[in-house]
Scaffold this motif. Structure first.
Motif, short mmCIF file in Angstrom:
data_model
loop_
_atom_site.label_atom_id
_atom_site.label_comp_id
_atom_site.label_asym_id
_atom_site.label_seq_id
_atom_site.Cartn_x
_atom_site.Cartn_y
_atom_site.Cartn_z
N MET A 162 0.82 -1.21 0.00
CA MET A 162 0.00 0.00 0.00
C MET A 162 0.86 1.26 0.00
O MET A 162 0.41 2.31 -0.44
CB MET A 162 -0.95 -0.01 1.19
N THR A 163 2.10 1.17 0.46
CA THR A 163 3.00 2.32 0.40
C THR A 163 3.33 2.63 -1.06
O THR A 163 3.27 3.78 -1.50
CB THR A 163 4.28 2.06 1.20
N ALA A 164 3.65 1.58 -1.83
CA ALA A 164 3.93 1.77 -3.25
C ALA A 164 2.69 2.24 -4.01
O ALA A 164 2.80 2.94 -5.01
CB ALA A 164 4.46 0.46 -3.85
N ALA A 165 1.52 1.87 -3.51
CA ALA A 165 0.27 2.30 -4.14
C ALA A 165 -0.07 3.75 -3.78
O ALA A 165 -1.00 4.32 -4.31
CB ALA A 165 -0.87 1.38 -3.72
N GLY A 166 0.69 4.33 -2.84
CA GLY A 166 0.48 5.71 -2.46
C GLY A 166 -0.61 5.92 -1.42
O GLY A 166 -1.06 7.03 -1.20
N TRP A 226 0.95 -2.79 -15.18
CA TRP A 226 0.17 -2.37 -14.02
C TRP A 226 -0.78 -3.49 -13.66
O TRP A 226 -1.26 -4.21 -14.53
CB TRP A 226 -0.63 -1.11 -14.34
N ALA A 227 -1.07 -3.63 -12.38
CA ALA A 227 -2.03 -4.64 -11.92
C ALA A 227 -3.32 -3.91 -11.50
O ALA A 227 -3.27 -2.91 -10.78
CB ALA A 227 -1.47 -5.41 -10.73
N VAL A 228 -4.44 -4.42 -11.94
CA VAL A 228 -5.74 -3.91 -11.51
C VAL A 228 -6.18 -4.82 -10.37
O VAL A 228 -6.37 -6.02 -10.55
CB VAL A 228 -6.76 -3.93 -12.67
N VAL A 229 -6.29 -4.24 -9.18
CA VAL A 229 -6.56 -5.01 -7.97
C VAL A 229 -7.69 -4.36 -7.17
O VAL A 229 -8.11 -3.23 -7.47
CB VAL A 229 -5.30 -5.10 -7.07
N SER A 230 -8.16 -5.06 -6.17
CA SER A 230 -9.07 -4.47 -5.19
C SER A 230 -8.64 -4.92 -3.81
O SER A 230 -8.07 -6.00 -3.64
CB SER A 230 -10.53 -4.85 -5.46
N VAL A 231 -8.89 -4.05 -2.83
CA VAL A 231 -8.52 -4.30 -1.44
C VAL A 231 -9.74 -4.05 -0.58
O VAL A 231 -10.44 -3.06 -0.76
CB VAL A 231 -7.38 -3.35 -1.00
N ARG A 232 -10.01 -4.96 0.34
CA ARG A 232 -11.10 -4.76 1.30
C ARG A 232 -10.56 -3.98 2.49
O ARG A 232 -9.64 -4.43 3.16
CB ARG A 232 -11.68 -6.09 1.75
N VAL A 258 -2.09 -0.45 -9.65
CA VAL A 258 -0.78 -0.29 -9.02
C VAL A 258 0.31 -0.86 -9.92
O VAL A 258 0.06 -1.72 -10.76
CB VAL A 258 -0.74 -0.99 -7.64
N ALA A 259 1.52 -0.36 -9.73
CA ALA A 259 2.67 -0.87 -10.49
C ALA A 259 2.85 -2.35 -10.21
O ALA A 259 2.62 -2.82 -9.10
CB ALA A 259 3.93 -0.10 -10.12
N ALA A 260 3.25 -3.08 -11.22
CA ALA A 260 3.40 -4.54 -11.10
C ALA A 260 4.30 -4.93 -9.94
O ALA A 260 4.07 -5.95 -9.29
CB ALA A 260 3.93 -5.12 -12.41
N GLY A 261 5.32 -4.14 -9.64
CA GLY A 261 6.25 -4.47 -8.57
C GLY A 261 5.69 -4.31 -7.16
O GLY A 261 6.34 -4.69 -6.20
N SER A 262 4.49 -3.77 -7.05
CA SER A 262 3.92 -3.55 -5.72
C SER A 262 2.97 -4.66 -5.28
O SER A 262 2.31 -4.54 -4.26
CB SER A 262 3.22 -2.19 -5.64
N ILE A 263 2.91 -5.74 -6.05
CA ILE A 263 2.07 -6.88 -5.67
C ILE A 263 2.92 -8.14 -5.64
O ILE A 263 3.96 -8.22 -6.28
CB ILE A 263 0.87 -7.08 -6.61
#
Length: 90
Positions: A5-9, A51-57, A73-78
């Motif tokens: 989540m830090t890389a996701a801002g 980029w990865a399209v993700v969802s977070v609860r 998010v950037a691919a490296g953040s997952i």
């Protein structure tokens, strides 16, 4: 899937508790550095970056509300969650 989540801002470090109003501390969204989520798709930009399209609860600190937040998010953040395997009983 684990999302940084830090890389996701969405998290930017520690904020001292005494600088945040009590109402926000008790009912605001609880965001952690790494959160579990779900990947829905890959997206490649015209510059070639993935980029990865993700969802977070996300749940409130008092656990009275929640939401599923879509993110790109950037691919490296997952990273994949570790698989749980059971020992064969052969």
């Amino acid at each position: 899937m684990w999302i940084d989540m830090t890389a996701a801002g969405l998290t930017d470090g520690f904020t001292p508790a005494n600088t945040v109003p009590l109402r926000v501390r008790t009912s605001g969204a609880r965001l952690e550095q790494h959160m579990q989520g779900w990947q829905h798709a890959w997206l490649q930009s015209s510059q070639g970056r993935w980029w990865a399209v993700v969802s977070v609860r996300v749940t409130s600190a008092n656990e009275q509300s929640h939401a599923s937040i879509p993110l790109t998010v950037a691919a490296g953040s997952i990273r994949p969650a570790e698989l749980v395997t059971t020992k064969d009983e052969s």
